[in-house]
Design an enzyme around this catalytic site. Structure first.
Site, PDB file in Angstrom:
ATOM      1  N   THR A   1     -13.818  36.226 -19.613  1.00  0.00           N
ATOM      2  CA  THR A   1     -14.737  37.129 -18.921  1.00  0.00           C
ATOM      3  C   THR A   1     -14.362  38.600 -19.132  1.00  0.00           C
ATOM      4  OG1 THR A   1     -15.364  37.834 -16.677  1.00  0.00           O
ATOM      5  CG2 THR A   1     -13.269  36.722 -16.871  1.00  0.00           C
ATOM      6  N   ASP A   2     -15.348  39.465 -19.018  1.00  0.00           N
ATOM      7  CA  ASP A   2     -15.074  40.915 -19.095  1.00  0.00           C
ATOM      8  C   ASP A   2     -14.271  41.405 -17.894  1.00  0.00           C
ATOM      9  OD1 ASP A   2     -17.078  40.732 -17.177  1.00  0.00           O
ATOM     10  OD2 ASP A   2     -18.449  42.138 -18.147  1.00  0.00           O
ATOM     11  N   GLU A   3     -14.206  40.576 -16.834  1.00  0.00           N
ATOM     12  CA  GLU A   3     -13.500  41.018 -15.623  1.00  0.00           C
ATOM     13  C   GLU A   3     -12.003  41.179 -15.833  1.00  0.00           C
ATOM     14  OE1 GLU A   3     -14.404  39.086 -11.996  1.00  0.00           O
ATOM     15  OE2 GLU A   3     -16.534  38.927 -12.446  1.00  0.00           O
TER      16      GLU A   3
ATOM     17  N   LYS B   1      -8.025  34.355 -14.900  1.00  0.00           N
ATOM     18  CA  LYS B   1      -8.656  34.338 -16.237  1.00  0.00           C
ATOM     19  C   LYS B   1      -7.820  35.196 -17.201  1.00  0.00           C
ATOM     20  CE  LYS B   1     -11.935  32.626 -17.445  1.00  0.00           C
ATOM     21  NZ  LYS B   1     -12.203  31.247 -17.933  1.00  0.00           N
TER      22      LYS B   1
ATOM     23  N   TYR C   1      -9.624  35.509  -8.966  1.00  0.00           N
ATOM     24  CA  TYR C   1     -10.349  34.884 -10.093  1.00  0.00           C
ATOM     25  C   TYR C   1     -10.021  35.581 -11.409  1.00  0.00           C
ATOM     26  CZ  TYR C   1     -14.113  34.346 -13.481  1.00  0.00           C
ATOM     27  OH  TYR C   1     -14.811  34.159 -14.656  1.00  0.00           O
TER      28      TYR C   1
HETATM   29  P1  NAD Z   1     -19.408  27.140 -13.218  1.00  0.00           P
HETATM   30  O1  NAD Z   1     -18.618  27.344 -11.963  1.00  0.00           O
HETATM   31  O2  NAD Z   1     -20.885  27.084 -13.141  1.00  0.00           O
HETATM   32  O3  NAD Z   1     -18.923  25.806 -13.946  1.00  0.00           O
HETATM   33  C1  NAD Z   1     -17.574  25.444 -14.036  1.00  0.00           C
HETATM   34  C2  NAD Z   1     -17.522  23.987 -14.482  1.00  0.00           C
HETATM   35  O4  NAD Z   1     -16.131  23.627 -14.648  1.00  0.00           O
HETATM   36  C3  NAD Z   1     -18.099  23.013 -13.454  1.00  0.00           C
HETATM   37  O5  NAD Z   1     -18.895  22.037 -14.090  1.00  0.00           O
HETATM   38  C4  NAD Z   1     -16.865  22.370 -12.820  1.00  0.00           C
HETATM   39  O6  NAD Z   1     -17.092  21.058 -12.335  1.00  0.00           O
HETATM   40  C5  NAD Z   1     -15.897  22.394 -13.991  1.00  0.00           C
HETATM   41  N1  NAD Z   1     -14.489  22.369 -13.573  1.00  0.00           N
HETATM   42  C6  NAD Z   1     -13.896  23.146 -12.635  1.00  0.00           C
HETATM   43  N2  NAD Z   1     -12.597  22.807 -12.513  1.00  0.00           N
HETATM   44  C7  NAD Z   1     -12.365  21.822 -13.426  1.00  0.00           C
HETATM   45  C8  NAD Z   1     -11.206  21.080 -13.777  1.00  0.00           C
HETATM   46  N3  NAD Z   1     -10.013  21.283 -13.190  1.00  0.00           N
HETATM   47  N4  NAD Z   1     -11.318  20.141 -14.752  1.00  0.00           N
HETATM   48  C9  NAD Z   1     -12.521  19.924 -15.364  1.00  0.00           C
HETATM   49  N5  NAD Z   1     -13.640  20.580 -15.044  1.00  0.00           N
HETATM   50  C10 NAD Z   1     -13.567  21.535 -14.091  1.00  0.00           C
HETATM   51  O7  NAD Z   1     -18.913  28.289 -14.194  1.00  0.00           O
HETATM   52  P2  NAD Z   1     -19.732  29.136 -15.267  1.00  0.00           P
HETATM   53  O8  NAD Z   1     -20.350  30.285 -14.605  1.00  0.00           O
HETATM   54  O9  NAD Z   1     -20.549  28.207 -16.088  1.00  0.00           O
HETATM   55  O10 NAD Z   1     -18.509  29.700 -16.151  1.00  0.00           O
HETATM   56  C11 NAD Z   1     -18.017  28.944 -17.255  1.00  0.00           C
HETATM   57  C12 NAD Z   1     -16.934  29.732 -17.951  1.00  0.00           C
HETATM   58  O11 NAD Z   1     -17.457  30.970 -18.392  1.00  0.00           O
HETATM   59  C13 NAD Z   1     -15.746  30.079 -17.054  1.00  0.00           C
HETATM   60  O12 NAD Z   1     -14.574  29.977 -17.818  1.00  0.00           O
HETATM   61  C14 NAD Z   1     -15.993  31.524 -16.651  1.00  0.00           C
HETATM   62  O13 NAD Z   1     -14.788  32.184 -16.387  1.00  0.00           O
HETATM   63  C15 NAD Z   1     -16.658  32.041 -17.895  1.00  0.00           C
HETATM   64  N6  NAD Z   1     -17.592  33.169 -17.728  1.00  0.00           N
HETATM   65  C16 NAD Z   1     -18.608  33.096 -16.828  1.00  0.00           C
HETATM   66  C17 NAD Z   1     -19.516  34.154 -16.734  1.00  0.00           C
HETATM   67  C18 NAD Z   1     -20.693  34.105 -15.766  1.00  0.00           C
HETATM   68  O14 NAD Z   1     -21.419  35.075 -15.670  1.00  0.00           O
HETATM   69  N7  NAD Z   1     -20.928  33.011 -15.053  1.00  0.00           N
HETATM   70  C19 NAD Z   1     -19.369  35.270 -17.568  1.00  0.00           C
HETATM   71  C20 NAD Z   1     -18.292  35.329 -18.464  1.00  0.00           C
HETATM   72  C21 NAD Z   1     -17.413  34.255 -18.550  1.00  0.00           C
HETATM   73  O1  DAU Z   2     -18.587  39.576 -15.454  1.00  0.00           O
HETATM   74  C1  DAU Z   2     -18.471  38.215 -15.678  1.00  0.00           C
HETATM   75  C2  DAU Z   2     -18.329  37.481 -14.356  1.00  0.00           C
HETATM   76  O2  DAU Z   2     -19.617  37.514 -13.741  1.00  0.00           O
HETATM   77  C3  DAU Z   2     -17.847  36.047 -14.510  1.00  0.00           C
HETATM   78  O3  DAU Z   2     -16.532  36.058 -15.009  1.00  0.00           O
HETATM   79  C4  DAU Z   2     -17.872  35.306 -13.170  1.00  0.00           C
HETATM   80  O4  DAU Z   2     -17.532  33.938 -13.369  1.00  0.00           O
HETATM   81  C5  DAU Z   2     -19.273  35.393 -12.609  1.00  0.00           C
HETATM   82  O5  DAU Z   2     -19.309  34.783 -11.326  1.00  0.00           O
HETATM   83  C6  DAU Z   2     -19.706  36.848 -12.500  1.00  0.00           C
HETATM   84  O6  DAU Z   2     -18.888  37.554 -11.530  1.00  0.00           O
HETATM   85  P1  DAU Z   2     -19.534  38.574 -10.461  1.00  0.00           P
HETATM   86  O7  DAU Z   2     -18.618  38.658  -9.301  1.00  0.00           O
HETATM   87  O8  DAU Z   2     -19.971  39.820 -11.125  1.00  0.00           O
HETATM   88  O9  DAU Z   2     -20.892  37.716 -10.108  1.00  0.00           O
HETATM   89  P2  DAU Z   2     -21.645  37.426  -8.722  1.00  0.00           P
HETATM   90  O10 DAU Z   2     -22.878  36.670  -9.086  1.00  0.00           O
HETATM   91  O11 DAU Z   2     -20.756  36.832  -7.693  1.00  0.00           O
HETATM   92  O12 DAU Z   2     -22.049  38.886  -8.230  1.00  0.00           O
HETATM   93  C7  DAU Z   2     -22.762  39.788  -9.071  1.00  0.00           C
HETATM   94  C8  DAU Z   2     -22.860  41.119  -8.326  1.00  0.00           C
HETATM   95  O13 DAU Z   2     -23.712  40.961  -7.207  1.00  0.00           O
HETATM   96  C9  DAU Z   2     -21.529  41.611  -7.760  1.00  0.00           C
HETATM   97  O14 DAU Z   2     -21.501  43.017  -7.861  1.00  0.00           O
HETATM   98  C10 DAU Z   2     -21.553  41.168  -6.316  1.00  0.00           C
HETATM   99  C11 DAU Z   2     -23.019  41.271  -5.954  1.00  0.00           C
HETATM  100  N1  DAU Z   2     -23.543  40.317  -4.955  1.00  0.00           N
HETATM  101  C12 DAU Z   2     -23.257  39.006  -5.084  1.00  0.00           C
HETATM  102  C13 DAU Z   2     -23.771  38.085  -4.211  1.00  0.00           C
HETATM  103  C14 DAU Z   2     -23.454  36.609  -4.311  1.00  0.00           C
HETATM  104  C15 DAU Z   2     -24.403  40.782  -3.961  1.00  0.00           C
HETATM  105  O15 DAU Z   2     -24.681  41.992  -3.839  1.00  0.00           O
HETATM  106  N2  DAU Z   2     -24.943  39.876  -3.099  1.00  0.00           N
HETATM  107  C16 DAU Z   2     -24.657  38.550  -3.168  1.00  0.00           C
HETATM  108  O16 DAU Z   2     -25.177  37.767  -2.348  1.00  0.00           O
END
Ligand code: NAD
Ligand code: DAU
Length: 332
Positions: A121-123, A152, A148
């Site tokens: 992630t960019d975080e 990562k 989190y």
């Molecule tokens: P998600 O929470 O929707 O899915 C995570 C999946 O991993 C789920 O299916 C869960 O059951 C599985 N999981 C969790 N713990 C596990 C374990 N111990 N063993 C096997 N499976 C397990 O997450 P997402 O949003 O799809 O993110 C996927 C990946 O992408 C993560 O590595 C996250 O850090 C990265 N990522 C997410 C975002 C975003 O915006 N959501 C952006 C950049 C990177």
């Molecule tokens: O940048 C990549 C990341 O993006 C991933 O690594 C994470 O897995 C993914 O969850 C996401 O992280 P954020 O914390 O940015 O996403 P989230 O959807 O939780 O929140 C997005 C923005 O919205 C953040 O600034 C918090 C805000 N927010 C979130 C929720 C749930 C609100 O204002 N209201 C809300 O109810």
């Protein structure tokens, strides 16, 4: 690559990637997923049975991981605890999965000499000021803020160490915020869409000035496949689609897209340590590997996402009440 092991393939981005790979390659995919609260087997519905294997298990379980890695040509590692707010309530599962799970996979790919792609992630880079002209690049120093993002960052560093010390054939990608179908209702965009469907006012943390760099999950999948096929071993690639928007603008767009007044939301308690802004410079991926995103219009991508949640209530409804009840106890 004939057989891909995809960890976390029942999650939001992992399931999108499985659909993308099956539609765009001849590979067979085996998913390893623990089916935590965030995993949903139904997200893989529609993938032809002969192209998909599913193993319900933990990436931190060496026995399961070892035998699956032995049978795969390459591993794409999405599995993680992914939600910042949860990591602030209970960090432990983030260490178990994001650190120990990644370690377990690295030891298995090292033993069996298999190609590994690590999704991050960019975080890991921390945050930027709103007026900072710089964006994150592959050489930005790590500076994670939350439990989190620190786990990562730790997992990325493990991958780099296994490449350098043990010659593991790995690449890493760090992507910005994804949106699209199959995203859990705890996350920002699906939470607000499903709130509007339920007649609940959307909830904006703090003033809503925080900026996220939105990319459609399909574009993330195409970038990961590109890196898997053409990325240079040992290298990191940033994935982003120039989609910076502040949260207030996104909430207002969701409301107007859904036929509601733009001002129909509430400000709620801010997230502790809330990162202000993320912004990705994906020049390297575009110039060295020739990748380009297809979903350049956020408004139409968001409108299709709204339609998906309207049409797939059976997918998200079972999670909604408990998710909102938890946010209410947090003042959010
Ligand atoms: P998600 O929470 O929707 O899915 C995570 C999946 O991993 C789920 O299916 C869960 O059951 C599985 N999981 C969790 N713990 C596990 C374990 N111990 N063993 C096997 N499976 C397990 O997450 P997402 O949003 O799809 O993110 C996927 C990946 O992408 C993560 O590595 C996250 O850090 C990265 N990522 C997410 C975002 C975003 O915006 N959501 C952006 C950049 C990177
Ligand atoms: O940048 C990549 C990341 O993006 C991933 O690594 C994470 O897995 C993914 O969850 C996401 O992280 P954020 O914390 O940015 O996403 P989230 O959807 O939780 O929140 C997005 C923005 O919205 C953040 O600034 C918090 C805000 N927010 C979130 C929720 C749930 C609100 O204002 N209201 C809300 O109810």
């Amino acid at each position: 690559m004939k057989t891909l092991l995809v960890t976390g393939g029942a999650g939001f981005i992992g399931s999108n990637f499985v659909h993308y790979v099956v539609e765009n390659t001849d590979a067979h995919v085996t998913v390893l997923d623990k089916l935590t609260y965030a995993g949903n087997r139904a997200s893989l519905d529609g993938v032809p049975k002969e192209r998909l294997g599913f193993v319900h298990g933990d990436i931190a379980d060496p026995a399961v991981v070892n035998s699956l890695v032995a049978d795969a040509d390459a591993v794409v590692h999405f599995a993680a605890e992914s939600h910042n707010d949860n990591s602030l309530q209970d960090p432990r599962p983030f260490l178990d999965t994001n650190i120990m799970g990644t370690y377990t996979l690295l030891e298995a790919v090292r033993r069996h000499d298999k190609r590994f792609h690590h999704i991050s992630t960019d975080e890991v880079y921390g945050d930027l000021e709103l007026d900072d002209p710089q964006r994150f690049t592959e050489s930005t120093p790590y500076n994670p803020s939350s439990p989190y993002s620190s786990t990562k960052a730790g997992s990325d560093l493990l991958v780099r160490a296994w490449v350098r010390s043990f010659g593991v054939q790995a690449t890493i990608s760090n992507c910005s915020n994804n949106y699209g179908p199959y995203q859990h209702v705890e996350k920002f965009i699906p939470r607000q869409i499903t709130n509007v469907i339920d007649g609940i006012r959307p909830k904006l943390y703090g003033a809503g000035e925080n900026v996220r760099d939105w990319i459609h999950a399909n574009d993330h999948s195409s970038a990961v496949l590109t890196i898997l096929e053409r990325g240079q071993i040992g290298e990191t690639y940033l994935i982003g689609a120039d989609g910076e928007k502040n949260n207030k603008d996104v909430v207002e767009l969701i409301l107007t897209t859904m036929g509601e007044p733009a001002a129909g939301y509430d400000h709620v308690l801010d997230r502790p340590g809330h990162d202000l802004r993320y912004a990705i410079d994906s020049t390297r991926l575009r110039t060295e590997l020739g990748w380009t995103p297809k979903f350049s219009d956020f408004e139409s991508g968001l409108a299709s996402t709204v339609e998906w949640y309207r049409n797939n209530e059976a997918w998200w409804r079972p999670q909604k009440a408990a998710t909102e009840a938890k946010y209410v106890t947090q003042g959010q």
